[in-house]
Scaffold this motif. Sequence first.
Motif, mmCIF file in Angstrom:
data_model
loop_
_atom_site.group_PDB
_atom_site.id
_atom_site.type_symbol
_atom_site.label_atom_id
_atom_site.label_comp_id
_atom_site.label_asym_id
_atom_site.label_seq_id
_atom_site.Cartn_x
_atom_site.Cartn_y
_atom_site.Cartn_z
ATOM 1 N N CYS A 53 18.421 -54.541 -11.347
ATOM 2 C CA CYS A 53 18.148 -55.019 -12.903
ATOM 3 C C CYS A 53 17.229 -55.908 -13.099
ATOM 4 C CB CYS A 53 19.286 -54.976 -13.653
ATOM 5 S SG CYS A 53 20.271 -53.165 -14.077
ATOM 6 N N VAL A 60 15.058 -55.522 -16.107
ATOM 7 C CA VAL A 60 16.223 -55.186 -17.132
ATOM 8 C C VAL A 60 16.632 -56.148 -18.128
ATOM 9 C CG1 VAL A 60 18.492 -53.569 -17.593
ATOM 10 C CG2 VAL A 60 16.607 -52.792 -16.176
ATOM 11 N N LEU A 79 21.059 -48.917 -21.852
ATOM 12 C CA LEU A 79 20.872 -48.851 -20.652
ATOM 13 C C LEU A 79 19.721 -48.010 -20.414
ATOM 14 C CD1 LEU A 79 20.533 -50.735 -18.280
ATOM 15 C CD2 LEU A 79 22.797 -49.534 -17.330
ATOM 16 N N GLU A 129 16.347 -47.987 -21.745
ATOM 17 C CA GLU A 129 15.698 -49.259 -21.972
ATOM 18 C C GLU A 129 14.757 -49.349 -19.774
ATOM 19 O OE1 GLU A 129 15.038 -53.908 -20.895
ATOM 20 O OE2 GLU A 129 14.628 -51.882 -22.630
ATOM 21 N N LEU A 130 16.090 -48.204 -18.894
ATOM 22 C CA LEU A 130 15.289 -48.013 -18.183
ATOM 23 C C LEU A 130 14.078 -46.810 -18.132
ATOM 24 C CD1 LEU A 130 19.068 -47.592 -16.243
ATOM 25 C CD2 LEU A 130 17.007 -48.928 -15.421
#
Length: 149
Positions: free
Chosen positions: A37, A42, A59, A62-63
């Motif tokens: 991360c 992240v 998540l 975001e990734l």
Amino acid sequence: MAPAIEPPSGTRPRSSFSQICSSFHRPIEPQFFADLCEQLGVDPSLGSPQRDKARCPALRAELGRILRSRTRDEWTASIEGSDACFAPVLTLSESPSHPRNAARNAFVEIEGVRHPTPAPRFSRSPSAIQGPSARQSSPVAQVLERWMR
């Protein structure tokens, strides 16, 4: 390693994004996941704790956003060698010349055809490719007979 991270639905990936996401795995161990991360940039509130299912959709989004920002080779140059449990997804033609595979003699050429070497390798029971690729298919009974010798 945890299951692969799927690309966000409805997005058109940048070059190599599909390759990255199709077998980009999350580390299971918290310290390696935290390093991944951090390497990716992240948002810290999404990456910790990693097993919070309520945060998974955010998540994942975001990734996806982050991974689309660079090509596979750019991510590899940035992350490889860290503790982030990262490896690039290589094509079949790239695999034999990758430094890690070359150092391990992971491929062998027999009669002009490149083959992956048998794995795992054990010191007391070595294995090897026993001959070239078949020129034509063989009946199952013949194949089984050769194996039983």
